[in-house]
Motif scaffolding. Sequence first.
Motif, PDB file in Angstrom:
ATOM      1  N   ILE A 168       0.864  -1.177   0.000  1.00 23.38           N
ATOM      2  CA  ILE A 168       0.000   0.000   0.000  1.00 23.38           C
ATOM      3  C   ILE A 168       0.900   1.226   0.000  1.00 23.38           C
ATOM      4  N   ASP A 169       0.672   2.148  -0.918  1.00 28.98           N
ATOM      5  CA  ASP A 169       1.474   3.376  -1.043  1.00 28.98           C
ATOM      6  C   ASP A 169       2.960   3.067  -1.185  1.00 28.98           C
ATOM      7  N   LYS A 211      -2.452  -8.433   5.553  1.00 26.64           N
ATOM      8  CA  LYS A 211      -3.550  -7.536   5.194  1.00 26.64           C
ATOM      9  C   LYS A 211      -4.007  -6.737   6.417  1.00 26.64           C
ATOM     10  N   GLY A 214      -1.776  -3.755   6.816  1.00 24.87           N
ATOM     11  CA  GLY A 214      -2.126  -2.793   5.780  1.00 24.87           C
ATOM     12  C   GLY A 214      -3.411  -2.053   6.110  1.00 24.87           C
ATOM     13  N   ALA A 215      -4.382  -2.768   6.646  1.00 28.98           N
ATOM     14  CA  ALA A 215      -5.651  -2.143   7.026  1.00 28.98           C
ATOM     15  C   ALA A 215      -5.442  -1.141   8.156  1.00 28.98           C
ATOM     16  N   TYR A 233      -2.665   0.524   8.756  1.00 30.54           N
ATOM     17  CA  TYR A 233      -1.988   1.663   8.147  1.00 30.54           C
ATOM     18  C   TYR A 233      -3.001   2.565   7.452  1.00 30.54           C
ATOM     19  N   MET A 234      -3.932   1.979   6.714  1.00 29.96           N
ATOM     20  CA  MET A 234      -4.967   2.762   6.034  1.00 29.96           C
ATOM     21  C   MET A 234      -5.806   3.547   7.043  1.00 29.96           C
ATOM     22  N   ARG A 256      -3.311   6.508   8.515  1.00 25.84           N
ATOM     23  CA  ARG A 256      -2.526   7.376   7.636  1.00 25.84           C
ATOM     24  C   ARG A 256      -3.122   8.762   7.433  1.00 25.84           C
ATOM     25  N   ASN A 257      -4.403   8.920   7.603  1.00 28.06           N
ATOM     26  CA  ASN A 257      -5.029  10.222   7.411  1.00 28.06           C
ATOM     27  C   ASN A 257      -5.356  10.929   8.721  1.00 28.06           C
TER      28      ASN A 257
END
Length: 54
Positions: free
Chosen positions: A14-15, A22, A25-26, A28-29, A32-33
């Motif tokens: 991702i990025d 996974k 990654g989830a 991090y998603m 991240r914002n």
Amino acid sequence: MKHRSKYNAQPVVIDGIRFASKAEGAYYMLIRNKPQKVTMQEPFEILSAFKING
């Protein structure tokens, strides 16, 4: 024969960052914002270099 991971985790990118699963990654998603600054694997010094007996 392909080597299977211990927990059957599937890597994901991702990025441009490779995560081991996974779930990582989830997460991090999710963060991240967020407004706070998040750094990944920031280097730090535990103890400065020194010489023994001299």
